[in-house]
Design a protein around this motif. Structure first.
Motif, PDB file in Angstrom:
ATOM      1  N   GLY A   1      27.326  53.558  35.317  1.00  0.00           N
ATOM      2  CA  GLY A   1      27.491  53.827  36.726  1.00  0.00           C
ATOM      3  C   GLY A   1      26.416  52.979  37.309  1.00  0.00           C
ATOM      4  O   GLY A   1      26.188  52.807  38.542  1.00  0.00           O
ATOM      5  N   ILE A   2      25.336  52.531  36.491  1.00  0.00           N
ATOM      6  CA  ILE A   2      24.178  52.037  37.205  1.00  0.00           C
ATOM      7  C   ILE A   2      24.432  50.634  37.738  1.00  0.00           C
ATOM      8  O   ILE A   2      24.024  50.259  38.706  1.00  0.00           O
ATOM      9  CB  ILE A   2      23.101  51.979  36.053  1.00  0.00           C
ATOM     10  N   THR A   3      25.171  50.006  36.974  1.00  0.00           N
ATOM     11  CA  THR A   3      25.836  48.432  37.412  1.00  0.00           C
ATOM     12  C   THR A   3      27.113  48.472  37.999  1.00  0.00           C
ATOM     13  O   THR A   3      28.004  48.877  37.303  1.00  0.00           O
ATOM     14  CB  THR A   3      25.555  47.464  36.284  1.00  0.00           C
ATOM     15  N   THR A   4      27.011  47.833  39.346  1.00  0.00           N
ATOM     16  CA  THR A   4      28.639  47.725  39.733  1.00  0.00           C
ATOM     17  C   THR A   4      28.565  46.532  40.275  1.00  0.00           C
ATOM     18  O   THR A   4      27.542  45.726  40.586  1.00  0.00           O
ATOM     19  CB  THR A   4      28.650  48.883  40.740  1.00  0.00           C
ATOM     20  N   GLY A   5      29.867  45.895  40.642  1.00  0.00           N
ATOM     21  CA  GLY A   5      30.015  44.707  41.072  1.00  0.00           C
ATOM     22  C   GLY A   5      31.235  44.541  41.445  1.00  0.00           C
ATOM     23  O   GLY A   5      32.319  45.239  41.314  1.00  0.00           O
ATOM     24  N   ASN A   6      31.495  43.151  42.136  1.00  0.00           N
ATOM     25  CA  ASN A   6      33.089  42.722  42.488  1.00  0.00           C
ATOM     26  C   ASN A   6      33.669  41.890  41.463  1.00  0.00           C
ATOM     27  O   ASN A   6      32.862  41.215  40.772  1.00  0.00           O
ATOM     28  CB  ASN A   6      32.995  42.154  43.846  1.00  0.00           C
ATOM     29  N   ILE A   7      34.836  41.927  41.583  1.00  0.00           N
ATOM     30  CA  ILE A   7      35.668  40.783  40.783  1.00  0.00           C
ATOM     31  C   ILE A   7      36.437  40.033  41.643  1.00  0.00           C
ATOM     32  O   ILE A   7      37.006  40.547  42.548  1.00  0.00           O
ATOM     33  CB  ILE A   7      36.681  41.403  39.711  1.00  0.00           C
ATOM     34  N   ALA A   8      36.352  38.691  41.657  1.00  0.00           N
ATOM     35  CA  ALA A   8      36.953  37.941  42.763  1.00  0.00           C
ATOM     36  C   ALA A   8      37.270  36.582  41.883  1.00  0.00           C
ATOM     37  O   ALA A   8      36.572  35.766  41.562  1.00  0.00           O
ATOM     38  CB  ALA A   8      36.136  37.630  43.704  1.00  0.00           C
ATOM     39  N   VAL A   9      38.689  36.242  41.328  1.00  0.00           N
ATOM     40  CA  VAL A   9      38.913  35.183  40.863  1.00  0.00           C
ATOM     41  C   VAL A   9      40.171  34.839  41.339  1.00  0.00           C
ATOM     42  O   VAL A   9      41.345  35.354  41.576  1.00  0.00           O
ATOM     43  CB  VAL A   9      39.563  35.391  39.252  1.00  0.00           C
ATOM     44  N   SER A  10      40.246  33.429  41.758  1.00  0.00           N
ATOM     45  CA  SER A  10      41.488  32.683  42.322  1.00  0.00           C
ATOM     46  C   SER A  10      41.391  31.078  41.796  1.00  0.00           C
ATOM     47  O   SER A  10      40.630  30.610  41.939  1.00  0.00           O
ATOM     48  CB  SER A  10      41.314  32.849  43.786  1.00  0.00           C
ATOM     49  N   THR A  11      42.388  30.947  41.330  1.00  0.00           N
ATOM     50  CA  THR A  11      42.481  29.652  40.735  1.00  0.00           C
ATOM     51  C   THR A  11      44.017  28.937  40.782  1.00  0.00           C
ATOM     52  O   THR A  11      44.638  29.594  40.611  1.00  0.00           O
ATOM     53  CB  THR A  11      42.153  29.298  39.251  1.00  0.00           C
ATOM     54  N   GLY A  12      44.079  27.571  41.002  1.00  0.00           N
ATOM     55  CA  GLY A  12      45.273  26.903  40.948  1.00  0.00           C
ATOM     56  C   GLY A  12      45.583  25.991  39.560  1.00  0.00           C
ATOM     57  O   GLY A  12      46.347  25.326  39.432  1.00  0.00           O
ATOM     58  N   GLU A  13      44.470  26.341  38.878  1.00  0.00           N
ATOM     59  CA  GLU A  13      44.338  25.374  37.587  1.00  0.00           C
ATOM     60  C   GLU A  13      45.422  26.095  36.764  1.00  0.00           C
ATOM     61  O   GLU A  13      45.856  27.043  36.488  1.00  0.00           O
ATOM     62  CB  GLU A  13      43.360  25.174  37.039  1.00  0.00           C
ATOM     63  N   PRO A  14      46.242  25.218  35.874  1.00  0.00           N
ATOM     64  CA  PRO A  14      47.381  25.514  35.061  1.00  0.00           C
ATOM     65  C   PRO A  14      46.507  26.280  33.683  1.00  0.00           C
ATOM     66  O   PRO A  14      45.481  25.995  33.439  1.00  0.00           O
ATOM     67  CB  PRO A  14      47.959  24.211  34.295  1.00  0.00           C
ATOM     68  N   LEU A  15      47.170  27.579  33.266  1.00  0.00           N
ATOM     69  CA  LEU A  15      46.467  28.077  32.175  1.00  0.00           C
ATOM     70  C   LEU A  15      47.188  27.564  30.929  1.00  0.00           C
ATOM     71  O   LEU A  15      48.403  27.007  31.144  1.00  0.00           O
ATOM     72  CB  LEU A  15      46.959  29.519  32.363  1.00  0.00           C
ATOM     73  N   GLN A  16      46.622  27.632  29.828  1.00  0.00           N
ATOM     74  CA  GLN A  16      47.245  27.398  28.450  1.00  0.00           C
ATOM     75  C   GLN A  16      48.536  28.122  28.423  1.00  0.00           C
ATOM     76  O   GLN A  16      48.595  29.274  28.586  1.00  0.00           O
ATOM     77  CB  GLN A  16      46.482  27.670  27.349  1.00  0.00           C
ATOM     78  N   ASN A  17      49.606  27.351  27.978  1.00  0.00           N
ATOM     79  CA  ASN A  17      51.076  27.966  27.728  1.00  0.00           C
ATOM     80  C   ASN A  17      50.693  28.818  26.765  1.00  0.00           C
ATOM     81  O   ASN A  17      49.995  28.698  25.646  1.00  0.00           O
ATOM     82  CB  ASN A  17      52.139  26.911  27.504  1.00  0.00           C
ATOM     83  N   ARG A  18      51.617  30.051  26.511  1.00  0.00           N
ATOM     84  CA  ARG A  18      51.740  30.807  25.394  1.00  0.00           C
ATOM     85  C   ARG A  18      53.176  30.749  24.661  1.00  0.00           C
ATOM     86  O   ARG A  18      53.997  30.671  25.205  1.00  0.00           O
ATOM     87  CB  ARG A  18      51.884  32.335  26.059  1.00  0.00           C
ATOM     88  N   GLU A  19      52.880  30.048  23.649  1.00  0.00           N
ATOM     89  CA  GLU A  19      53.717  29.862  22.463  1.00  0.00           C
ATOM     90  C   GLU A  19      54.312  31.270  21.868  1.00  0.00           C
ATOM     91  O   GLU A  19      53.709  31.405  20.763  1.00  0.00           O
ATOM     92  CB  GLU A  19      53.891  28.689  21.571  1.00  0.00           C
TER      93      GLU A  19
END
Lengths: 301, 260
Positions: free
Chosen positions: B180-198
């Motif tokens: 509980g000492i360290t806290t923070g936000n998470i903010a991720v937003s992307t329009g890049e393609p992700l590697q496809n999952r075979e």
């Protein structure tokens, strides 16, 4: 030479007159030309009325084996009426009754039997001579109406477009024709350009140029053989604006056939059309077309 | 006389023909059908109801997701799976041009992108598309993740929801570590393609005349997304897109896709 030809034609015409007690009413006698002609290639006389019943069968394949292949079998009966109110104009009406069967890559089988799209045509005759013509030519035009209903399944969902007996579109066409009569030889050629409106399932047919050339030889007075080339060159079709890659291109059929007079004013004809030039786009194969029919000339003059 | 009969016969035949034209018939048979479903599916954390979700990563950092969306642009079933593997290898080179996810539907591939909301109830299946494939033995499914376009299905709507058009991934949340000492936000937003999952299926899906239907259920282990990831580098959208740490997050997302 022209004088001798006219004498020979006259002898043949007189022969027609004496061949039967009712020969004065025969259609070839009315036009002064013994050439047997299929629907659309005849010489007009005032109030000429012809009825033809034709049977046609064909098949085609679309798509790749093991992926998206469809096989379509079509059988069609059509009643065609042709009427010439004058020697310069001929109207045509074609009423098709169509059966189409579709076997699809995903094991779907569909079949539709129903009235197809009715066509109306008009043909004019621009040559100078009214009788005993050797060269004839003019313009052609027509419209195909969306009279075929869209076939649906038990849940009201439209069946595959390729099994539909009509496009749901209005198609207009215009073009020209030329004929050369030199008994026992006969030559006919025509070309028409077709433009369609949007049809069922956002289908848009590509513009098409349809053309043909036929050479006929009469081996005897009541029989003739012909050899034709019939072609179609068209743009790709689209669905909702997206090109159908397995549509469009050019195909030319080699079309031998024969005509036989069963009795006065009733002729039987048969043709088989074999793909001779196949430059269709994508994965699209058309098979041979078989056609048989009978044409009768009514005596209403 | 014979000519009179001929005319009469022709008229009768024509009349019968016209009468026959008024009748019609239609038959159709059902073909093949394969439906692909997705569901949020935590690998280690206990299943949670819809809403804000809290879990820990492999470093015991507590993560709370308040928004999490992933776009599956298409799913393609395959009969040849020799190139398929259990997990994506190594770090990604994700310098691919941004592309919108509207591929054309084919008999073996969905064509409409679907926005998966990872904050729906765990295990709750949502259909991302149906196929009508040719007969065959299908061994895998290739899942592409590209930016959504306006035709995407299940786009988030409502006040405060992100506009997913042009985006592949959107994450908002918070993290707490060190007791509980360290806290923070998470903010991720992307329009890049992700590697496809075979994804190799657990068993062949055999589609035939005797077995017309099939289903493929895909789970997304969202609780494994932040393993081996420095969350302090994900606190703003611009800062998040940096080097190997970011690539690891994207690789984790691809690897999180499995069959349930």
């Amino acid at each position: 030479m022209g004088y001798l030809y006219m004498i020979r034609r006259s002898i043949i015409l007189i022969g027609c007159l004496f061949a039967s007690p009712l020969a004065i009413a025969c259609s070839t006698c009315m036009v002064g030309d013994p050439t047997l002609s299929l629907m659309g290639a005849e010489k007009p006389y005032e109030n000429r009325l012809r009825l033809s019943l034709n049977y046609l069968s064909r098949s085609e394949e679309l798509g790749k084996d093991g992926f998206n292949k469809k096989t379509i079998d079509e059988r069609r009966v059509s009643a065609d009426l042709a009427y010439a109110p004058t020697t310069r104009l001929m109207f045509g009406l074609s009423i098709p009754y169509v059966n189409r069967q579709l076997e699809s890559y995903n094991l779907t089988n569909e079949e539709v039997t129903a009235l197809g799209d009715i066509s109306i045509t008009v043909k004019n005759f621009m040559q100078e001579k009214e009788f005993l013509q050797t060269h004839m030519y003019g313009l052609l035009g027509g419209i195909k109406l969306p009279t075929a209903s869209e076939a649906v399944d038990g849940n009201g969902v439209p069946l595959d477009f390729d099994v539909q007996v009509g496009q749901g579109a209005t198609v207009v066409n215009a073009g020209g024709w030329y004929a050369h009569y030199s008994y026992p030889y006969f030559f006919y050629t025509s070309a028409t350009y077709h433009v369609a409106s949007e049809g069922y399932q956002e289908f848009q047919a590509g513009d098409a140029l349809v053309y043909n050339a036929t050479l006929q030889y009469a081996s005897q007075h009541n029989a003739a053989y012909y050899l034709g080339l019939e072609g179609r060159s068209s743009q790709m079709n689209t669905f909702a604006g997206v090109d159908d890659p397995d549509s469009g291109g050019t195909i030319v059929f080699f079309a031998p056939g024969f005509i036989y007079t069963i009795m006065q004013d009733l002729i039987l004809h048969a043709t088989v059309k074999i793909p001779a030039i196949d430059a269709l786009y994508g994965d699209h194969e058309e098979g041979a077309i078989f056609n048989i029919g009978a044409t009768y000339d009514f005596q209403i003059h | 006389m014979i000519f009179k009969f001929t005319k009469l016969l022709v008229i009768i035949v024509f009349s019968v023909y016209l009468a026959a034209c008024s009748s019609s018939s239609t038959t159709s048979s059902v073909g093949t059908d394969v439906t692909i479903y997705t569901a949020p599916s935590p690998a280690i954390a206990a299943a949670m109801d819809a809403g804000v979700k809290t879990f820990t990563n492999d470093s015991d950092v507590s993560i709370t997701l308040t928004k999490a969306y992933l776009v599956i642009s298409s799913a393609t079933i395959e009969t040849s799976c020799t190139a398929f593997s259990a997990a994506a290898d190594g770090l990604l080179n994700i310098l691919m041009p941004q592309a919108n996810a509207h591929t054309t539907a084919t008999p073996t591939s969905t064509g409409e992108p679907y926005v998966v909301n990872l904050l729906t109830v765990d295990g709750g299946l949502s259909s991302i598309g149906s196929l009508s494939p040719p007969v065959g033995d299908y061994c895998g499914v290739d899942i592409d993740m590209l930016a959504a376009d306006a035709d995407a299905t299940n786009l988030p709507a409502g006040t405060g929801e992100p506009d997913m058009i042009g985006k592949t991934l959107f994450i908002e949340g918070t993290y707490t570590s060190d007791g509980g000492i360290t806290t923070g936000n998470i903010a991720v937003s992307t329009g890049e393609p992700l590697q496809n999952r075979e994804l190799l299926l657990n068993a062949l899906m055999m589609i035939s005349a005797g077995s017309l239907n099939g289903t493929i259920n895909i789970g997304i282990n969202y609780d494994r997304w932040f393993d081996a990831v420095d969350l302090s580098l994900l606190e703003s959208e611009s800062a998040a897109k940096a080097g190997d740490n970011y690539n690891q997050l994207l690789l984790n997302i691809t690897n999180s896709i499995h069959q349930i």
